[in-house]
Design a protein around this motif. Sequence first.
Motif, PDB file in Angstrom:
ATOM      1  N   SER A  74      -9.567  -2.611  13.550  1.00 52.37           N
ATOM      2  CA  SER A  74      -9.297  -3.976  13.109  1.00 52.37           C
ATOM      3  C   SER A  74      -8.466  -4.718  14.148  1.00 52.37           C
ATOM      4  CB  SER A  74      -8.578  -3.972  11.752  1.00 52.37           C
ATOM      5  OG  SER A  74      -7.295  -3.427  11.895  1.00 52.37           O
TER       6      SER A  74
ATOM      7  N   LEU B 244      -4.861  17.418  -3.627  1.00 50.55           N
ATOM      8  CA  LEU B 244      -6.106  17.497  -4.391  1.00 50.55           C
ATOM      9  C   LEU B 244      -6.689  18.907  -4.335  1.00 50.55           C
ATOM     10  CD1 LEU B 244      -7.998  15.847  -6.079  1.00 50.55           C
ATOM     11  CD2 LEU B 244      -9.214  15.183  -4.035  1.00 50.55           C
TER      12      LEU B 244
ATOM     13  N   VAL C 188     -16.456  16.995  -3.746  1.00 51.43           N
ATOM     14  CA  VAL C 188     -15.708  15.755  -3.961  1.00 51.43           C
ATOM     15  C   VAL C 188     -14.553  15.663  -2.961  1.00 51.43           C
ATOM     16  CG1 VAL C 188     -14.197  14.545  -5.572  1.00 51.43           C
ATOM     17  CG2 VAL C 188     -16.345  15.477  -6.370  1.00 51.43           C
TER      18      VAL C 188
ATOM     19  N   MET D  73      -2.366  13.718   0.462  1.00 53.48           N
ATOM     20  CA  MET D  73      -3.143  13.578  -0.771  1.00 53.48           C
ATOM     21  C   MET D  73      -4.241  14.622  -0.836  1.00 53.48           C
ATOM     22  SD  MET D  73      -1.895  11.107  -2.508  1.00 53.48           S
ATOM     23  CE  MET D  73      -0.872   9.671  -2.335  1.00 53.48           C
TER      24      MET D  73
ATOM     25  N   VAL E 111      -8.660  11.587  -8.148  1.00 49.14           N
ATOM     26  CA  VAL E 111      -9.807  11.244  -7.305  1.00 49.14           C
ATOM     27  C   VAL E 111     -10.047   9.734  -7.321  1.00 49.14           C
ATOM     28  CG1 VAL E 111     -12.308  11.447  -7.113  1.00 49.14           C
ATOM     29  CG2 VAL E 111     -10.925  13.482  -7.481  1.00 49.14           C
TER      30      VAL E 111
ATOM     31  N   PHE F  29       0.842  -1.206   0.000  1.00 49.66           N
ATOM     32  CA  PHE F  29       0.000   0.000   0.000  1.00 49.66           C
ATOM     33  C   PHE F  29       0.873   1.250   0.000  1.00 49.66           C
ATOM     34  CE2 PHE F  29      -1.688   3.327   2.849  1.00 49.66           C
ATOM     35  CZ  PHE F  29      -2.746   3.778   2.084  1.00 49.66           C
TER      36      PHE F  29
ATOM     37  N   ALA G 243      -8.476   4.241  -0.480  1.00 49.13           N
ATOM     38  CA  ALA G 243      -9.373   4.035   0.655  1.00 49.13           C
ATOM     39  C   ALA G 243      -9.867   2.591   0.682  1.00 49.13           C
ATOM     40  CB  ALA G 243     -10.545   5.010   0.571  1.00 49.13           C
TER      41      ALA G 243
ATOM     42  N   LEU H  57      -7.486   8.009  -5.230  1.00 54.09           N
ATOM     43  CA  LEU H  57      -7.671   8.221  -3.793  1.00 54.09           C
ATOM     44  C   LEU H  57      -8.748   7.285  -3.271  1.00 54.09           C
ATOM     45  CD1 LEU H  57      -7.397  12.069  -3.283  1.00 54.09           C
ATOM     46  CD2 LEU H  57      -5.824  10.293  -2.578  1.00 54.09           C
ATOM     47  N   ILE H  58      -9.837   7.130  -4.032  1.00 56.17           N
ATOM     48  CA  ILE H  58     -10.888   6.206  -3.606  1.00 56.17           C
ATOM     49  C   ILE H  58     -10.342   4.774  -3.602  1.00 56.17           C
ATOM     50  CG2 ILE H  58     -13.179   5.317  -4.173  1.00 56.17           C
ATOM     51  CD1 ILE H  58     -13.736   8.074  -5.437  1.00 56.17           C
TER      52      ILE H  58
ATOM     53  N   LEU I  53     -14.573  10.065   3.625  1.00 57.11           N
ATOM     54  CA  LEU I  53     -14.324   8.656   3.307  1.00 57.11           C
ATOM     55  C   LEU I  53     -13.061   8.178   4.026  1.00 57.11           C
ATOM     56  CD1 LEU I  53     -15.762   6.691   1.448  1.00 57.11           C
ATOM     57  CD2 LEU I  53     -14.162   7.272  -0.343  1.00 57.11           C
ATOM     58  N   SER I  54     -12.016   9.012   3.984  1.00 52.84           N
ATOM     59  CA  SER I  54     -10.769   8.558   4.601  1.00 52.84           C
ATOM     60  C   SER I  54     -10.898   8.548   6.127  1.00 52.84           C
ATOM     61  CB  SER I  54      -9.587   9.404   4.141  1.00 52.84           C
ATOM     62  OG  SER I  54      -9.715  10.703   4.617  1.00 52.84           O
TER      63      SER I  54
ATOM     64  N   VAL J 244     -12.559   5.245   6.797  1.00 54.07           N
ATOM     65  CA  VAL J 244     -11.642   4.138   6.547  1.00 54.07           C
ATOM     66  C   VAL J 244     -10.571   4.059   7.637  1.00 54.07           C
ATOM     67  CG1 VAL J 244      -9.860   3.332   4.984  1.00 54.07           C
ATOM     68  CG2 VAL J 244     -12.038   4.082   4.089  1.00 54.07           C
TER      69      VAL J 244
ATOM     70  N   ILE K 263     -14.030  12.860  -0.118  1.00 51.70           N
ATOM     71  CA  ILE K 263     -12.852  12.010   0.038  1.00 51.70           C
ATOM     72  C   ILE K 263     -12.302  12.116   1.459  1.00 51.70           C
ATOM     73  CG2 ILE K 263     -10.431  11.866  -0.642  1.00 51.70           C
ATOM     74  CD1 ILE K 263     -11.280  11.982  -3.447  1.00 51.70           C
TER      75      ILE K 263
ATOM     76  N   PHE L 198     -11.968   2.452  10.553  1.00 55.52           N
ATOM     77  CA  PHE L 198     -12.132   1.023  10.287  1.00 55.52           C
ATOM     78  C   PHE L 198     -10.817   0.280  10.507  1.00 55.52           C
ATOM     79  CE2 PHE L 198     -12.217  -2.684   7.559  1.00 55.52           C
ATOM     80  CZ  PHE L 198     -13.444  -3.236   7.874  1.00 55.52           C
ATOM     81  N   VAL L 199      -9.733   0.842   9.955  1.00 51.33           N
ATOM     82  CA  VAL L 199      -8.425   0.207  10.154  1.00 51.33           C
ATOM     83  C   VAL L 199      -8.085   0.182  11.638  1.00 51.33           C
ATOM     84  CG1 VAL L 199      -5.961   0.407   9.680  1.00 51.33           C
ATOM     85  CG2 VAL L 199      -7.599   0.857   7.883  1.00 51.33           C
TER      86      VAL L 199
ATOM     87  N   LEU M 283      -7.248   0.266   1.933  1.00 53.53           N
ATOM     88  CA  LEU M 283      -7.122   0.294   3.391  1.00 53.53           C
ATOM     89  C   LEU M 283      -8.207  -0.547   4.046  1.00 53.53           C
ATOM     90  CD1 LEU M 283      -6.112   3.940   4.238  1.00 53.53           C
ATOM     91  CD2 LEU M 283      -4.857   1.870   4.785  1.00 53.53           C
ATOM     92  N   VAL M 284      -9.433  -0.478   3.497  1.00 52.29           N
ATOM     93  CA  VAL M 284     -10.504  -1.313   4.050  1.00 52.29           C
ATOM     94  C   VAL M 284     -10.118  -2.786   3.925  1.00 52.29           C
ATOM     95  CG1 VAL M 284     -12.899  -2.013   3.811  1.00 52.29           C
ATOM     96  CG2 VAL M 284     -12.291   0.380   3.568  1.00 52.29           C
TER      97      VAL M 284
ATOM     98  N   GLY N 160      -7.602  -3.609   6.476  1.00 54.66           N
ATOM     99  CA  GLY N 160      -8.223  -3.718   7.790  1.00 54.66           C
ATOM    100  C   GLY N 160      -8.871  -5.080   7.966  1.00 54.66           C
TER     101      GLY N 160
END
Lengths: 493, 111
Positions: free
Chosen positions: B46, B85, B28, B81, A163, A132, A170, A166-167, B35-36, B39, B32, B42-43, A173-174, A177
Amino acid sequence: MEHLIIAPILIPAFAGMLLLLEVREHQPLRRFTGMLSVLALVPVALALYQQAAGGEIQVYRLGDWAAPFGIVLVLDKLSALMVLLCTALAVPALLYACRADDKRGANFHALFQFQLMGINGAFLTGDLFNLFVFFEVLLIASYGLVLHGRGPARVRAGIHYVVLNLIGSALFLVALGLVYGTTGTLNMADFAVKVNQLDGGALELARIGGLLMWVVFGLKAALFPLYFWLPAAYANATAGVAALFAIMTKVGVYSVARVYGLAFADGALAGLGRDALWVMALLTLVLAAIGVLGARRLGEVVAYMVVMSVGTLMAGLAWATPESFGAMLYYLIHTTLVSGGLFLLADLVARGRGKLGDQLVAGPAPAGRAGLGVLFFIGAVAVIGLPPLSGFMGKVALLQTVPAPLYWLFLLGGGLLALVGMSRAGSTLFWRATGDGAERRVDRPRLAATLLLLAAAPLLAIWAEPVLRATVAVAAQWAQPELYIDAVLGGGV
Amino acid sequence: MEALVAVMIAVLVGTGVYLVLRARTFPVILGITLLSYGVNLFVFISGRLAVNQPAIVGNGPASDPLPQALVLTAIVIGFAMTAFLVVLALRGQGETGTDHVDGKRDDGGEG
């Protein structure tokens, strides 16, 4: 020679940092540093390939932490081959860019080196989280390189590219995890062992993690339905950058091959997502062929050929026999070098035509029409897969080892559409010329860089047998994940 | 507590995905970012949820230190990032004269 394995990461890293320090706008010094670094990579990559060819899998423990606790770099035949291929592509790409393109924005050379560092790192690492990190290194460098040279078209393509990636990060990373949450490890070899000890809900979660990884790698590889960013980004990038990017999609293909070969070829999650990869690969083939027909610029034509090659490769990978994998690796070497060369050629043509650039409309013939025309013919024959050049050898090897009627239909049908598209491009550019263009001669070093890459087509065809034998040996090692797992974990724990 | 954290992540990711699908660069970027966040959380979990436990291996129970190290890396990368952006979106605005993600003007013409 034990430390040599880390050199493909360290050399560009140091060169990149040095280049950042060279604050004065002194282009010759920058070019010298950059070229020195990529040229230094050549003997290193050759020596590593030699080491790996012996059959022993070499493990390098960073900080001397035993696997699976520390991060390891692993050199097996597959990673050695990929590093060698990356180096072979980087030298001509940088040579081409050094003629003038590197002056169109700041820090081109530093970004180029960091890009190489990320690519080589991704090929060598034996740890998923480290993968990663190297993905991010190569991506952030590629963001800079895609935008290198400015202009609205580049910015537009750049925003989509950034973009989407970047998604993708993400999602990666999921996936990580989920992998860590279920197996408690991120080491690839250890993951391959632990995933087989799971059951019930944990196994389902690991399955989702694995499938998410295919999505992420599919985005990197530009597999349907995640390829839409590629044509715009590649066709608008500066030529040297686009040529280097020919290997970026292969990083995605390599990652799928690596993780699949280790963890999902056998065991609890055997064949994870294989059918989906197969279907997506075939759809990629068809849609890319249609893209070739519809492209309005030569750069786009080549970009769609890259997408098409990804479909071809991924299908060979999803068939997942050692034989088909060996054939696919031969095709991978061929397509990376030849499409890199075609990106350079597209730029040479665009330069020779002045204002029209590489748009597929009749106009003045490019300067040096005869020579460029012959080169285009060679590149086109190779990339479409007509005899007698390397593409044909690769496709025959793939057709022999993947005896699925559907694949034959799609590969041959796609080849036909590509043939039509390429002929249209070639005849528009070289034959339907309305007069002679600028009287300038084709720049010699640029031509040499293009020749270096396109020479792969006849050379790979002449030495098809030894190259195929080598790639089949790589595949044989790939098909025995226990060798890799033993090398990483054996004795360490 | 598990349900609460799960809902939190779901809301963050859900809003993030919605915003990422907008047509202007600013939503957008916000999407993002959200979203991060989701995430990263979430990490972070774990390594399992634990309360009042030290992050280092010692005597007695300790929480897993690795996800914390991972999430730190992910946060740093995500931060860089996002900054990139934002700059890119500003340059897109400057070069194409619009903040539409496809560089299209409101009248439908190319930027």
